[in-house]
Every structure is written in structure tokens, then in C-alpha cells.
Motif scaffolding. Structure first.
Motif, PDB file in Angstrom:
ATOM      1  N   ILE A  75       6.209  -0.977  -2.983  1.00 15.33           N
ATOM      2  CA  ILE A  75       6.301  -2.304  -3.611  1.00 15.33           C
ATOM      3  C   ILE A  75       7.777  -2.699  -3.773  1.00 15.33           C
ATOM      4  O   ILE A  75       8.153  -3.842  -3.506  1.00 15.33           O
ATOM      5  CB  ILE A  75       5.606  -2.297  -4.998  1.00 15.33           C
ATOM      6  N   ILE A 130       2.335  -9.970  -4.543  1.00 13.50           N
ATOM      7  CA  ILE A 130       2.606  -8.529  -4.528  1.00 13.50           C
ATOM      8  C   ILE A 130       2.492  -8.058  -5.978  1.00 13.50           C
ATOM      9  O   ILE A 130       3.274  -8.485  -6.841  1.00 13.50           O
ATOM     10  CB  ILE A 130       4.007  -8.229  -3.949  1.00 13.50           C
ATOM     11  N   ASP A 164       2.216  -4.875  -8.629  1.00 16.94           N
ATOM     12  CA  ASP A 164       2.405  -3.439  -8.817  1.00 16.94           C
ATOM     13  C   ASP A 164       1.635  -2.971 -10.048  1.00 16.94           C
ATOM     14  O   ASP A 164       1.954  -3.370 -11.168  1.00 16.94           O
ATOM     15  CB  ASP A 164       3.909  -3.142  -8.975  1.00 16.94           C
TER      16      ASP A 164
END
Lengths: 294, 223
Positions: A47, A153, A155
Motif C-alpha cells: 500500500i 486504496i 489500508d
């Protein structure tokens, strides 16, 4: 299908500790892809590389066809980033943070943010630092939805969330991603949540990718085989079998082979088994079957 | 973009700004009041004589206040960015990352400049009532270097705070202490006059140090 993310031959070390070598994967447009792996297999490293906060020792990553080294602001505008722990500017309150971010995104969807905020039982002037982890996760998600990025994205989105907030997060995210044809790349340490959310998964082991495939394919085809074997029997596993384990007489092994092929294998190898049975697994069991318990 | 960055920085620093303003105002009032009191007690001629012959500035008690304010201001502004790596959010904003960092540092420098100029102006206006222009100028020129050290301390603290690893952060802190110390080697009035342009240049150059820390942060350096 067009790939939104394409990583080629990534190699990374922390000092001399190898995280992975020659790791390659891609994320197609409109798919929700979950990166699954045990602690320390390099999920957050991936990530960090993808979001431009870690320079891999070797290899390259392309997002929307552009190399992410020195990402252009226009490219960053297309990416919604959720940092592990739902980190946000916790010195701001929910009005201030919305006001701040809205100045940077021309297509800012204020109503998407406030729709989510209306579900939280917080005063508009309450600082984010004084909110619960669940409430903070909704603020972070609301900001991403308002940004309306093409790629998300995320995490470890489930970190610190109770089951209710996890479900809320997953339901909102899935609805948003599916209706708007968004691409999502995410990690989570709670695999049950992923099963409800993701289309594809990448399963990582230490230093490598074990498999990348659609979740439905994994759920439909990956099996646990259990039977009784004589004590201390040495099961000769070929590459079709994963993580054979025996405690006493109880033996178990995992495989993608159809049931008939498994039976044929046991027959051909003359494995003296009893109580032979196979079972289809949920995502968490399939993950453990592929990566092992240790 | 700059307006939004300033808005965020203001939310973080408004209390330290107000407290610094109060501290500077308090110190300045106390020191000016002290000069007035001495004039009342011993007469203006005596005070002028002491100032000229013994090179006493009467306001030198304030000299360490600007660097302390600079350090506290940088801590208040940049520690929240480093807590849980919030700086990632800032650097992910769809703007040139260098411009964002420059705006953040520029904001701090401008706010300190406002505080320090107001304090110097306050000193000058009040001292001019009781002192001749040359002596008032002498005091202000002597004090400028302390206030400049406040700006430098701010820039160097930002450099240290934004550094992602503790080992390098400690090294940066040692270098910073040595650099700020240069401003305090000589306590004599106007001792730095000829050196002032170099100190100004030196302070301006220190603003580039934060980019080193940010670049190391972006590379993912860690202990």
C-alpha cells in the motif's frame, strides 16, 4: 480488461530483511481487489509503495498507466487513500475537515459526506480526536466518497472497528464501488469482511504471491480434505495439495482438485484412509488452507 | 490551495499564536515598564549614560523568548502532521507537494514575522518616547538578531520534526542547536550588524532543510 494498477517485479527490503522479490500483480478496472496475507507479509508495504510513500528497491508500479514515482497532482486527485487506522486530521472537526478538503477537489460531493455524517451521533463542532474509532472511520470514508476518486486504496479498513461499523463501512463501500464502477484495492486483517466485499483476491505469503483469483472461484473450488490416517503416516503431497497436517489420526489437507480427482489420487497412492470427506470453505478457512496456520 | 493550507495551519496553531502574542506582549510591557521605572527612580540622564557607556540594552531579558516561541510554534504545527503519519494525507493532496510544504513553512514564518515585527515595533515606539533615535535604533538593531534566531529555530525545528527517523532527528537537533547558538555568541549591542545580511541568508537557506526531511519521509525511511 483495462488494468488500473499494474505492479511489475517489485522487490523490497527493510535493511537486510527481504519483504518480497519480483512481485507482480495487476488490478483491473471496476474490480474490488483484496490483498490478503498474514502479519509481516508486506501488505502495508505494498500500500505504501502504491500510494507513493515508499520507494521499492526494484520494480515499478503504474497507476492509470503512469509511473507512480513523483505522482502528478492530477493522478493523486483520482486516488482516494485511506491510511491504516482511519487517520485523518484529528485536530479538526467534521465541518472544518470538509471545508478544507473541498477546496482541493473541483467535483467535491459535499452531500455524500454529510449523508454519512448524519448517521453519526456527533455534534458538528466535535473534534475528530474526540470521536470513537468507528466514528473516525466514517469520517475518513465520507471524505473519500466526497472526493469521488476513480481508484480507492484502503489500508486495513477494519482496524479497530466493532462489527457494526465494519458492516456499515463494507456496505457503503460496496454499494459505492459497484454503482459508480470504481476500482478498489484494499487490505484488511479481518477476512470475513473481505468475503462480503471483494471480487478478487491476492493471497500473499512471506516473500511471494501464492495466488490471485476471483473470490468466487476460490470459494467454489478450494476444498478441505479430511480423513483418518494411521498415526505417523507420511502423506506424499504434490503441488496440488496445500498445508497437509496430521494430529493423531486426524489428517487434513487443502486443494483445488475436484473431489473425484482427490479420491483418485488417494486411491492411486494407496493411502490407507478412513472417514474421507471434503468440504467447501469460507474465505477465512480458504486463506488458512492456502497459507497455513503458522 | 494556499488559502486552504493556511486554514489548516491556523486551526493547529491559533492557540500557540495567541499565547506567543501574549507572552511577547507581557515581556515587552514588563521590560518597557522597567525602563520607565528606572527613569522615574534615577533620572533619564543616568539611564542614557548607562546605556551608552556600559552598553546595557535593558531589554536583553527577552533574547531567548523568540527562539523558544519558534520551537514551540514548529512543534505545534508539525507534530500533528507526524502523529500517525498524517503527513501522508497532506502529501496526497492534488497539488504540487513542494508548494504545499512551502506554504506550510511559509505560513509559520509569516506568523512569527508578524509577532516579532509587532514586538519590535512596540519596543521602538515606546523607547522613542524616552530615548533619542540613535539609542532606540541601537536597541532595536541589537534585538533584531534574537528575533531572527526565532525564525531560524522555527525552520530548524520543522526540519527535525518532519524527519522520519529518530537517529537522524537527534543528529538534526544537535546541528540545529549549534546553528542557533551562532546568534547568541556575542551579547554586546549591535555586535552582529555587519554579519546580519549573512545571518538573513543563512536563515533563508535553512527553509530548504524541511524538503530534505519530506523527501526522506516520501522514500519511506524508518528506524
Amino acid at each position: 480488461m483495462e488494468n488500473i494498477i499494474e505492479c511489475r517485479n517489485l522487490t523490497h527490503y527493510y535493511n537486510k530483511r527481504k519483504i518480497y522479490e519480483n512481485l507482480s500483480f495487476s488490478v483491473p478496472k471496476g474490480r474490488i481487489l483484496g490483498l490478503l496475507g498474514k502479519n509481516g507479509t508486506g501488505k502495508t508495504t505494498s500500500i505504501n509503495i502504491l500510494s507513493g510513500y515508499l520507494k521499492p528497491k526494484e520494480g515499478e508500479c503504474l497507476i492509470f498507466g503512469e509511473n507512480i514515482v513523483d505522482m502528478r497532482p492530477e493522478l493523486r486527485a483520482k486516488i482516494g487513500l485511506l491510511i491504516e487506522g482511519h487517520v485523518q486530521y484529528d485536530f479538526m472537526n467534521i465541518e472544518q475537515i470538509e471545508k478544507f478538503y473541498s477546496r482541493f477537489y473541483p467535483n467535491w460531493k459535499r452531500e455524500a459526506y454529510y449523508e454519512l455524517m448524519s448517521r453519526l451521533k456527533v455534534a458538528p463542532k466535535q473534534k475528530i480526536s474526540r470521536m470513537s474509532c468507528g466514528q473516525r472511520s466514517q469520517v475518513a470514508l465520507g471524505l473519500i466518497l466526497a472526493q469521488d476518486p476513480e481508484l480507492l486504496i484502503l489500508d486495513d479498513f477494519s482496524l479497530g472497528l466493532d462489527p457494526g461499523y465494519r458492516r456499515l463501512f463494507v456496505d457503503y463501500l460496496k454499494e459505492y464501488a459497484n454503482s459508480e464502477d470504481k476500482t478498489v484495492f484494499l487490505t484488511s486483517h479481518i477476512i470475513q469482511d473481505m468475503e462480503r466485499l471483494i471480487d478478487d483476491c491476492i493471497i500473499m505469503d512471506y516473500g511471494k504471491i501464492l495466488t490471485q483469483l476471483p473470490v468466487q472461484h476460490l470459494l467454489d473450488n478450494f476444498r478441505k480434505v479430511s480423513c483418518s490416517l494411521p498415526e505417523r503416516y507420511k502423506f506424499e503431497a504434490n503441488s496440488d495439495f496445500y498445508n497437509p497436517a496430521q494430529i493423531g489420526n486426524n489428517f487434513e489437507v487443502y486443494t483445488f482438485l475436484p473431489e473425484n480427482d482427490i479420491r483418485s489420487y488417494f486411491h492411486n497412492q494407496q493411502i490407507p484412509n478412513d472417514n474421507f470427506r471434503t468440504e467447501i470453505l469460507n474465505l477465512e478457512d480458504a486463506f488458512i488452507g492456502l497459507t497455513g496456520k503458522y | 490551495m494556499i488559502k486552504a493550507i493556511f486554514y489548516k495551519e491556523w486551526i493547529k496553531t491559533k492557540w500557540i499564536f495567541i499565547l506567543s502574542a501574549l507572552a511577547l506582549f507581557g515581556f515587552a510591557s514588563y521590560l518597557i515598564f522597567n525602563v520607565y521605572r528606572m527613569i522615574e527612580l534615577k533620572g533619564a540622564v543616568h539611564i542614557w549614560e548607562v546605556m551608552i557607556q556600559r552598553d546595557v540594552l535593558f531589554i536583553d531579558m527577552i533574547r531567548f523568548v523568540p527562539p523558544v516561541i519558534g520551537i514551540l510554534f514548529a512543534i505545534t504545527q508539525f507534530v500533528p502532521e507526524m502523529q500517525r503519519k498524517c503527513l501522508k494525507l497532506t502529501l496526497h493532496l492534488p497539488c504540487d507537494a513542494q508548494k504545499i510544504i512551502l506554504s506550510m513553512v511559509g505560513y509559520g514564518a509569516v506568523m512569527l514575522l508578524l509577532l516579532f515585527s509587532a514586538t519590535l515595533a512596540c519596543f521602538y515606539v515606546n523607547l522613542r518616547i524616552i530615548l533619542v533615535e540613535q539609542i532606540a535604533n541601537h536597541i532595536i538593531l541589537s534585538a533584531v538578531v534574537w528575533f531572527l534566531s526565532g525564525i531560524l529555530a522555527y525552520l530548524l525545528t520543522a526540519w527535525c520534526v518532519l524527519e522520519p527517523t529518530w537517529k537522524r532527528r537527534i543528529l538534526n537537533a544537535v546541528v540545529s542547536i549549534l546553528l542557533v547558538k551562532i546568534f547568541f555568541y556575542n551579547v554586546a549591542g549591535e555586535a552582529y550588524n555587519s554579519f546580519l545580511p549573512i545571518l538573513l541568508l543563512y536563515t533563508a537557506m535553512a527553509s530548504s532543510f524541511v524538503f530534505l526531511s519530506v523527501s526522506r519521509f516520501k522514500e519511506g525511511k524508518q528506524d
